[in-house]
Design a protein around this motif. Structure first.
Motif, PDB file in Angstrom:
ATOM      1  N   ALA A  26       0.840  -1.211   0.000  1.00  0.00           N
ATOM      2  CA  ALA A  26       0.000   0.000   0.000  1.00  0.00           C
ATOM      3  C   ALA A  26       0.871   1.256   0.000  1.00  0.00           C
ATOM      4  N   LEU A  27       1.931   1.260   0.810  1.00  0.00           N
ATOM      5  CA  LEU A  27       2.822   2.417   0.871  1.00  0.00           C
ATOM      6  C   LEU A  27       3.516   2.672  -0.466  1.00  0.00           C
ATOM      7  N   SER A  28       3.778   1.595  -1.207  1.00  0.00           N
ATOM      8  CA  SER A  28       4.480   1.743  -2.484  1.00  0.00           C
ATOM      9  C   SER A  28       3.692   2.586  -3.489  1.00  0.00           C
ATOM     10  N   TRP A  29       2.388   2.725  -3.270  1.00  0.00           N
ATOM     11  CA  TRP A  29       1.549   3.533  -4.159  1.00  0.00           C
ATOM     12  C   TRP A  29       1.671   5.019  -3.844  1.00  0.00           C
ATOM     13  N   PHE A  30       2.126   5.340  -2.630  1.00  0.00           N
ATOM     14  CA  PHE A  30       2.179   6.740  -2.212  1.00  0.00           C
ATOM     15  C   PHE A  30       3.598   7.308  -2.154  1.00  0.00           C
ATOM     16  N   ILE A  31       4.586   6.431  -1.964  1.00  0.00           N
ATOM     17  CA  ILE A  31       5.979   6.895  -1.913  1.00  0.00           C
ATOM     18  C   ILE A  31       6.523   6.979  -3.331  1.00  0.00           C
ATOM     19  N   PRO A  32       7.050   8.139  -3.740  1.00  0.00           N
ATOM     20  CA  PRO A  32       7.582   8.277  -5.107  1.00  0.00           C
ATOM     21  C   PRO A  32       8.740   7.309  -5.361  1.00  0.00           C
ATOM     22  N   SER A  56      14.335  11.316  -9.266  1.00  0.00           N
ATOM     23  CA  SER A  56      13.086  10.575  -9.446  1.00  0.00           C
ATOM     24  C   SER A  56      13.159   9.717 -10.699  1.00  0.00           C
ATOM     25  N   VAL A  57      12.461   8.602 -10.670  1.00  0.00           N
ATOM     26  CA  VAL A  57      12.312   7.748 -11.855  1.00  0.00           C
ATOM     27  C   VAL A  57      10.822   7.481 -12.056  1.00  0.00           C
ATOM     28  N   GLU A  58      10.518   6.891 -13.178  1.00  0.00           N
ATOM     29  CA  GLU A  58       9.108   6.615 -13.487  1.00  0.00           C
ATOM     30  C   GLU A  58       8.474   5.761 -12.377  1.00  0.00           C
ATOM     31  N   ASP A 342      15.469   3.792  -2.039  1.00  0.00           N
ATOM     32  CA  ASP A 342      16.296   4.993  -2.113  1.00  0.00           C
ATOM     33  C   ASP A 342      15.481   6.243  -1.789  1.00  0.00           C
ATOM     34  N   SER A 343      14.210   6.231  -2.159  1.00  0.00           N
ATOM     35  CA  SER A 343      13.348   7.383  -1.858  1.00  0.00           C
ATOM     36  C   SER A 343      13.191   7.554  -0.352  1.00  0.00           C
ATOM     37  N   ILE A 344      12.993   6.447   0.350  1.00  0.00           N
ATOM     38  CA  ILE A 344      12.859   6.495   1.810  1.00  0.00           C
ATOM     39  C   ILE A 344      14.137   7.034   2.441  1.00  0.00           C
ATOM     40  N   VAL A 345      15.297   6.565   1.948  1.00  0.00           N
ATOM     41  CA  VAL A 345      16.586   7.042   2.449  1.00  0.00           C
ATOM     42  C   VAL A 345      16.723   8.544   2.217  1.00  0.00           C
TER      43      VAL A 345
END
Length: 466
Positions: A26-32, A56-58, A342-345
């Motif tokens: 679920a979180l993967s849908w909201f975290i870029p 950012s990537v697609e 990597d986005s979380i980091v």
């Protein structure tokens, strides 16, 4: 009409892991989705992230159906660990079937009769030192079932036996002194002299090892006095549960048993030497356990058919725990497919840079704890976090030793708590994860408070080279 109150029951291990898998999905849908650029560090020859290179990537979306498929993928990616567990227990099970396992334990208990309490701290210190100095951890996983059996035979329970080796090695690996796979790599990446800052880390090691020994001995004594207080009293440990102390005292310890245990000890020596000198890991260790399982079976007098039958029986006893590893790995599969690690980091590091240094040190500790959920390898976590945290620490006034200390605390101690870290230990102990959490959570919280105290002291006196 009288109604019975229902007790609050912890979910099954697999239920816990599936809930976490769905939550991450679920979180993967909201975290870029995003990535850092990576290069090879010439000193350590490891791939590290380039500070300031996040982009950012697609966006990658993981569907619920793909999340379920990640369970199968997690099993595949963890196959080396899963089969390592099966083969390690297979060797131990062959010792059990031969009679040498409990015969040897009975002999040890006869020697240490009335002095069992001495065995607990001595063994825990030995394993903690091994983890702290040369970084031995996973290499000893194969003998965890042995210590589960020893704990039960001593009149305690499987949790005590498993903790003798699991907890002490985890603490040693975390509060490390010269561990090349943790402090060695981290200090090298941070531009510090290798193994510098030793005195403070030795003090930390003594304190954390002492706390873990006190915690286990306190629980062990409660269980010895009242077995009903055991958190695993309703867990079936299979053949490891053995027999009563009275029955065990009557067991013979023959010359054949001595030879079989000698072979077992020789396999441990080979394992340690192969790991330290030959760079062995799971493939080589699995091969060693397969060979020793067959040798032990033949020396015990089993035919090849009986050896195969015994091995299949052992698989039936340990498969629950082995598959836990694959379930835990599926969480990592989802995060990797969604490109969100990597986005979380990046987002966590952006928060840290805005904090004053005392809060930033605590923030680094929390960051490293959270990062260990996503990156279970200590050296892998160092390669990702140290190049990012070092310049942040420099900017806010933290010494590099303090930055590295926050990494070693977060990357190590949370291994006993996060399911992605403790799944293998629970699997080999045969302890359901919900039972493990009831046992370990109070200790983990106490350790976390101690980590904060040691970090605050490090910030106060400008922890440096001593």
């Amino acid at each position: 009409m009288e109604t019975k109150k229902k007790k609050l029951k912890m979910p099954h291990t697999y239920v816990i892991l599936v809930i976490m898998l769905l939550l991450v999905t679920a979180l993967s849908w909201f975290i870029p989705s995003g990535e850092y650029d990576r290069i090879e560090d010439p000193e350590t020859e490891r791939i590290i992230v380039v500070d300031g290179s996040y982009h950012s990537v697609e966006k990658e979306y993981v569907t619920p159906f793909q999340a379920v498929g990640a369970i199968a993928e997690g099993m595949v990616e963890s196959s080396d660990i899963i089969f390592f567990i099966l083969f390690a227990y297979g060797m131990v099970y062959m010792l059990i079937k031969s009679g040498a396992f409990f015969g040897g334990i009975a002999q040890v208990l006869r020697i240490f009769k009335g002095k069992e309490k001495i065995m607990l701290p001595v063994l825990m210190v030995l394993f903690a030192v091994a983890g702290s100095t040369v970084g031995i951890s996973e290499e000893f996983y194969g003998i965890i079932p042995v210590f589960v059996g020893i704990g039960i035979a001593m009149g305690y329970d499987g949790l005590v036996g498993g903790s003798i080796i699991c907890l002490s090695m985890a603490v040693g690996f975390s509060a490390n002194t010269t561990n090349p796979f943790s402090i060695g790599i981290a200090q090298s990446l941070a531009g510090l002299p290798m193994m510098s800052g030793m005195l403070y880390r030795i003090i930390i090691f003594i304190v954390f090892t002492g706390l873990s020994i006190f915690y286990v001995m306190n629980y062990a004594e409660k269980v010895r006095k009242n077995p009903e207080l055991s958190l695993v009293k309703d867990v079936d440990f299979g053949h490891l549960k053995g027999m009563s102390r009275e029955e065990m005292n009557k067991l013979p310890f023959t010359n054949r048993h001595k030879i079989l245990l000698g072979i077992f000890v020789m396999s441990i020596v080979i394992m340690v030497l192969g790991t330290i000198l030959g760079g062995w890991y799971l493939r080589e260790l699995s091969a060693l356990f397969i060979i020793m399982m067959v040798i032990i079976g033949l020396v015990a007098g089993f035919s090849l058919n009986e050896i195969c039958e015994n091995f299949l029986e052992s698989v039936g006893e340990i498969i629950f725990g082995a598959l836990v590893v694959g379930f835990a790995r599926s969480i990592m599969v989802v995060m990797t497919e969604a490109n969100i690690i990597d986005s979380i980091v990046f987002y966590m590091s952006e928060i840290l840079i805005k904090l004053p240094k005392y809060l930033a040190a605590i923030g680094m500790l929390i960051f490293q704890n959270l990062l260990n959920f996503f990156i279970t390898s200590n050296s892998g976590q160092a390669a990702v976090s140290i190049p990012l945290m070092t310049p942040i620490g420099d900017m806010i006034g933290l010494t590099r030793q303090t930055t590295v200390l926050a990494y070693t605390f977060g990357a190590g101690f949370s291994d006993i708590f996060w399911p992605t870290g403790c799944a293998v230990m629970c699997g080999l102990m045969g302890v359901p994860m919900n039972k493990w959490y009831r046992f370990i959570t109070p200790l983990f919280l106490m350790m976390f408070v101690l980590e904060i105290i040691f970090l605050m002291l490090a910030v106060s006196f400008g922890y440096g080279p001593f």
